[in-house]
Design a protein around this motif. Structure first.
Motif, PDB file in Angstrom:
ATOM      1  N   THR A 113       1.018  -1.354  -0.033  1.00 38.49           N
ATOM      2  CA  THR A 113      -0.033   0.129  -0.576  1.00 38.49           C
ATOM      3  C   THR A 113       0.679   1.085   0.586  1.00 38.49           C
ATOM      4  OG1 THR A 113      -0.340  -0.628   2.252  1.00 38.49           O
ATOM      5  CG2 THR A 113      -1.852  -0.962   1.445  1.00 38.49           C
ATOM      6  N   ARG A 114       0.372   2.472  -0.427  1.00 38.27           N
ATOM      7  CA  ARG A 114       0.719   3.584  -0.426  1.00 38.27           C
ATOM      8  C   ARG A 114       0.235   5.047   0.730  1.00 38.27           C
ATOM      9  NH1 ARG A 114       2.776   4.895  -5.618  1.00 38.27           N
ATOM     10  NH2 ARG A 114       4.653   3.389  -5.897  1.00 38.27           N
ATOM     11  N   PRO A 115       0.705   4.396   2.290  1.00 40.22           N
ATOM     12  CA  PRO A 115      -0.525   5.448   2.724  1.00 40.22           C
ATOM     13  C   PRO A 115       0.476   6.770   3.124  1.00 40.22           C
ATOM     14  CG  PRO A 115       0.146   3.836   3.923  1.00 40.22           C
ATOM     15  CD  PRO A 115       0.906   3.410   2.893  1.00 40.22           C
ATOM     16  N   ASP A 116      -0.050   7.689   2.887  1.00 44.72           N
ATOM     17  CA  ASP A 116       1.126   9.279   2.775  1.00 44.72           C
ATOM     18  C   ASP A 116       2.759   9.379   1.676  1.00 44.72           C
ATOM     19  OD1 ASP A 116      -0.406   9.748   4.937  1.00 44.72           O
ATOM     20  OD2 ASP A 116       0.699   8.909   6.511  1.00 44.72           O
ATOM     21  N   ARG A 117       2.125   8.387   0.479  1.00 44.36           N
ATOM     22  CA  ARG A 117       3.010   8.787  -0.652  1.00 44.36           C
ATOM     23  C   ARG A 117       4.147   7.826  -0.020  1.00 44.36           C
ATOM     24  NH1 ARG A 117       4.173  14.449  -2.374  1.00 44.36           N
ATOM     25  NH2 ARG A 117       3.217  15.058  -0.683  1.00 44.36           N
ATOM     26  N   MET A 118       3.745   7.060   0.973  1.00 49.07           N
ATOM     27  CA  MET A 118       5.632   6.262   1.810  1.00 49.07           C
ATOM     28  C   MET A 118       4.939   4.283   0.987  1.00 49.07           C
ATOM     29  SD  MET A 118       8.246   6.157   2.924  1.00 49.07           S
ATOM     30  CE  MET A 118       9.049   6.316   4.021  1.00 49.07           C
ATOM     31  N   ASP A 119       5.803   3.840   0.132  1.00 52.54           N
ATOM     32  CA  ASP A 119       5.227   2.266   0.145  1.00 52.54           C
ATOM     33  C   ASP A 119       5.509   1.727   1.895  1.00 52.54           C
ATOM     34  OD1 ASP A 119       5.931   3.219  -2.278  1.00 52.54           O
ATOM     35  OD2 ASP A 119       7.264   1.843  -3.020  1.00 52.54           O
ATOM     36  N   GLN A 120       4.344   0.711   1.745  1.00 48.97           N
ATOM     37  CA  GLN A 120       4.331  -0.219   3.541  1.00 48.97           C
ATOM     38  C   GLN A 120       3.869  -1.544   2.517  1.00 48.97           C
ATOM     39  OE1 GLN A 120       4.755   0.683   5.853  1.00 48.97           O
ATOM     40  NE2 GLN A 120       4.283   3.483   6.010  1.00 48.97           N
ATOM     41  N   LEU A 121       4.922  -2.155   3.043  1.00 50.37           N
ATOM     42  CA  LEU A 121       4.441  -3.540   2.922  1.00 50.37           C
ATOM     43  C   LEU A 121       3.884  -4.746   4.195  1.00 50.37           C
ATOM     44  CD1 LEU A 121       5.339  -6.663   1.267  1.00 50.37           C
ATOM     45  CD2 LEU A 121       7.651  -6.552   2.434  1.00 50.37           C
ATOM     46  N   ALA A 122       3.131  -5.339   4.162  1.00 48.55           N
ATOM     47  CA  ALA A 122       2.336  -5.740   5.001  1.00 48.55           C
ATOM     48  C   ALA A 122       2.316  -7.878   4.570  1.00 48.55           C
ATOM     49  CB  ALA A 122       0.837  -5.442   5.448  1.00 48.55           C
ATOM     50  N   VAL A 123       3.311  -7.694   5.213  1.00 46.89           N
ATOM     51  CA  VAL A 123       3.234  -9.623   5.405  1.00 46.89           C
ATOM     52  C   VAL A 123       1.835  -9.998   6.171  1.00 46.89           C
ATOM     53  CG1 VAL A 123       4.861 -11.763   5.775  1.00 46.89           C
ATOM     54  CG2 VAL A 123       5.581  -9.606   4.967  1.00 46.89           C
ATOM     55  N   LYS A 124       0.870 -10.993   5.482  1.00 45.77           N
ATOM     56  CA  LYS A 124      -0.151 -11.734   6.014  1.00 45.77           C
ATOM     57  C   LYS A 124      -0.006 -12.524   5.929  1.00 45.77           C
ATOM     58  CE  LYS A 124      -3.884  -9.213   4.814  1.00 45.77           C
ATOM     59  NZ  LYS A 124      -5.115  -8.726   5.420  1.00 45.77           N
ATOM     60  N   VAL A 125      -0.078 -13.302   7.971  1.00 42.16           N
ATOM     61  CA  VAL A 125       0.701 -15.111   7.676  1.00 42.16           C
ATOM     62  C   VAL A 125      -0.165 -15.912   8.333  1.00 42.16           C
ATOM     63  CG1 VAL A 125       2.816 -14.088   9.065  1.00 42.16           C
ATOM     64  CG2 VAL A 125       2.474 -16.678   7.775  1.00 42.16           C
ATOM     65  N   GLU A 126      -0.562 -16.727   7.580  1.00 41.09           N
ATOM     66  CA  GLU A 126      -1.135 -17.713   9.513  1.00 41.09           C
ATOM     67  C   GLU A 126      -0.128 -18.346   9.724  1.00 41.09           C
ATOM     68  OE1 GLU A 126      -3.810 -20.308   7.294  1.00 41.09           O
ATOM     69  OE2 GLU A 126      -4.708 -18.199   5.895  1.00 41.09           O
ATOM     70  N   ARG A 127      -1.103 -17.814  11.603  1.00 44.17           N
ATOM     71  CA  ARG A 127      -0.742 -19.304  12.455  1.00 44.17           C
ATOM     72  C   ARG A 127      -0.677 -20.568  12.145  1.00 44.17           C
ATOM     73  NH1 ARG A 127      -3.645 -21.099  16.628  1.00 44.17           N
ATOM     74  NH2 ARG A 127      -5.934 -20.348  16.385  1.00 44.17           N
ATOM     75  N   ARG A 128      -0.221 -21.272  12.495  1.00 45.48           N
ATOM     76  CA  ARG A 128       0.660 -22.648  12.759  1.00 45.48           C
ATOM     77  C   ARG A 128      -0.624 -23.779  13.715  1.00 45.48           C
ATOM     78  NH1 ARG A 128       3.614 -25.312   9.217  1.00 45.48           N
ATOM     79  NH2 ARG A 128       5.654 -24.778   8.281  1.00 45.48           N
ATOM     80  N   SER A 129      -1.935 -24.249  12.896  1.00 46.81           N
ATOM     81  CA  SER A 129      -2.836 -24.493  14.269  1.00 46.81           C
ATOM     82  C   SER A 129      -2.328 -25.148  15.681  1.00 46.81           C
ATOM     83  CB  SER A 129      -3.423 -25.742  12.917  1.00 46.81           C
ATOM     84  OG  SER A 129      -2.990 -26.367  12.644  1.00 46.81           O
ATOM     85  N   ASP A 130      -1.243 -25.540  15.574  1.00 40.20           N
ATOM     86  CA  ASP A 130      -0.636 -26.108  16.817  1.00 40.20           C
ATOM     87  C   ASP A 130       0.208 -25.344  17.583  1.00 40.20           C
ATOM     88  OD1 ASP A 130       1.366 -26.269  14.363  1.00 40.20           O
ATOM     89  OD2 ASP A 130       1.613 -28.330  15.257  1.00 40.20           O
ATOM     90  N   SER A 131       0.161 -23.561  17.293  1.00 42.84           N
ATOM     91  CA  SER A 131       1.260 -22.721  18.345  1.00 42.84           C
ATOM     92  C   SER A 131      -0.303 -22.020  18.264  1.00 42.84           C
ATOM     93  CB  SER A 131       1.757 -22.248  16.607  1.00 42.84           C
ATOM     94  OG  SER A 131       2.626 -22.752  16.585  1.00 42.84           O
ATOM     95  N   SER A 132      -0.260 -21.019  19.323  1.00 41.53           N
ATOM     96  CA  SER A 132      -1.408 -20.301  20.162  1.00 41.53           C
ATOM     97  C   SER A 132      -0.626 -19.150  19.549  1.00 41.53           C
ATOM     98  CB  SER A 132      -1.301 -20.783  21.610  1.00 41.53           C
ATOM     99  OG  SER A 132       0.570 -19.534  21.973  1.00 41.53           O
TER     100      SER A 132
END
Ligand code: DLL
Length: 439
Positions: free
Chosen positions: A371-390
């Motif tokens: 995304t580019r909020p305020d003209r600054m590039d941002q990277l978000a890593v969306k990652v699922e937790r493993r089902s056997d981790s809290s």
């Protein structure tokens, strides 16, 4: 040869050109390259125009290194001549057409004569055999059938090897699982992320993927990492090998990997001449071992000779190992057009995959959101937790991941930990990057 006699001859021998020495390969390459250049120049007006404009002629090729004087072919050349303008044979000699969808514009259309299909099946069979698939095995093919080359390409390869093919195609994951349980295949052919989807779905149903009959997976059509290989091998208790190809050059089977060595895919150099070029300065052809963009020239194709095709795939060439005459390619680290430039730092999804899989609480299910909020590039890593981790373990893992990304790639990014099953699952080639910067 009848079907029965083919099976009596198991295991089928390696073909002559598969085991040729480097010198022998280079000498047939030179001969075939001359023929291919003449075929393209004489039969495809687009090549003639390009070569005339560049002041080059097929007769200028005296040795293999002279190839570098010829202009590149790009996806755009196929688009400009859509649909059949790059074909070098009349339409009635074209036995099959495939096309790659592409995200923008018209698809790129490719054609095969009967001889091309025969060569393709032979090379695909070489790949499967090298990856440990045996004649007589049951092979579950979950690459998509249709215009995509994956399904029919892998199908013909498995048939040619003398395997029993289960032509499942992609999708319908529940049905895939039932067939794997009921038909007990020995090998599976699909994309790495789709195998992950299948394994995941099995676990949700209470089926242990390690308990299936599968012994080998031959995976390709998208970039994947050594960490992903390890993940899938552990998940299914199998050997997972790479297979590479692209529709403009042929389809799956341009290169394949040995299950004994797992050291990169052998490019079948009796049919393709690879080069590595500097992606930023394409006039520079790089030496073996140097990292750059892979370029292919077909050496035997009749319907669609392709000369110096820029794949935009980034890798390097290495000497042959299991098949010494044919060089290997390293893993594709990314595509030059998939490269994310984040505040001046270049990064590829495969680098993120590698780092995520170093963090035990995080699963290989991830997406990258730009995304580019305020003209600054941002990277978000969306990652699922493993089902056997809290949740808590995963949040700590997320902080660790942010640190790893900062150290190894040099960018800061936000990590968004998701619950298992939140992200869309792959059905084939998975889209990892969502770039909303210009919206
Ligand atoms: O993906 C052909 C294929 C089908 C290969 C099944 C292997 C297995 P295209 O749809 O034309 O053809 O996409 C070609 O996919 O340029 C690479 O970017 C990527 N690709 C293919 N194989 C691999 C691989 C098929 N083993 C594009 N590793 C190529 C990394 C791969 N990327």
């Amino acid at each position: 040869m009848s079907e029965t006699s083919r099976r009596v001859e198991l295991p089928n021998p390696l073909d002559n050109e598969e085991t040729m020495s480097r010198d022998q390969i280079e000498s047939i390459q030179l001969e075939r390259l001359k023929d291919t250049l003449h075929l393209a120049y004489n039969k495809v007006p687009h090549y003639k125009q390009k070569y005339d404009a560049a002041g080059v002629h097929p007769n200028d090729l005296k040795e293999l290194s002279d190839l570098s004087i010829f202009p590149f072919t790009e996806k755009e050349d196929l688009r400009k001549t859509y649909p059949f303008g790059m074909f070098a044979v009349p339409q009635h000699e074209v036995a099959r057409i495939h096309a790659s969808s592409g995200t923008t514009g018209k698809p790129t259309v490719v054609g095969y004569t009967q001889q091309d299909l025969d060569d393709w099946a032979k090379l695909g069979a070489r790949c499967l055999r090298l990856s440990g698939v045996k004649p007589g095995w049951k092979v579950h093919n979950a690459y998509g059938y249709g215009l995509f080359t994956g399904g029919l390409g892998a199908h013909a390869a498995a048939e040619r090897l003398g395997a029993t093919v289960i032509p499942m195609s992609g999708g319908q994951t529940d049905k895939q699982i039932s067939l794997i349980q009921d038909f007990a295949p020995d090998a599976i052919l699909c994309t790495p992320t789709y195998l992950l989807t299948i394994g995941d779905a099995m676990q949700r149903k209470g089926i242990d993927p390690r308990s299936t009959s599968l012994k080998v997976a031959v995976l390709g059509a998208e970039p994947w990492t050594e960490e992903m290989r390890h993940e899938l091998e552990e998940m299914f208790n199998i050997d997972a090998c790479d297979i590479y190809g692209l529709s403009e050059v042929m389809g799956p089977g341009v290169a394949g990997e040995s299950s004994e060595r797992k050291d990169g895919s052998h490019i079948w150099e009796d049919h393709f001449r690879p080069e590595i070029i500097d992606a930023f300065d394409p006039s520079k052809v790089l030496g073996d071992g140097e990292h750059g963009e892979l370029v292919f020239t077909s050496l035997t194709k009749q319907a669609l000779p392709i000369i110096r095709y820029r794949t935009h795939d980034l890798t390097r060439l290495m000497p042959g190992s299991a098949r010494p005459g044919h060089r290997r390619m390293g893993r594709i680290t990314g595509r030059s057009d998939d490269m994310i430039i984040l505040r001046g730092v270049n990064l590829f999804p495969s680098q993120i995959e590698e780092l995520i899989l170093k963090v035990p609480a995080l699963s290989p299910h991830f997406q990258l959101l730009l995304t580019r909020p305020d003209r600054m590039d941002q990277l978000a890593v969306k990652v699922e937790r493993r089902s056997d981790s809290s949740r808590e373990q995963a949040e700590i893992g997320g902080k660790e991941l942010a640190k790893l990304i900062k150290i190894h790639i040099g960018s800061s990014c936000a990590i968004d930990i998701l619950e298992p099953e939140s992200l869309e699952r792959s059905m084939g080639k998975l889209k990892r990057i969502y770039d909303l910067r210009n919206q």
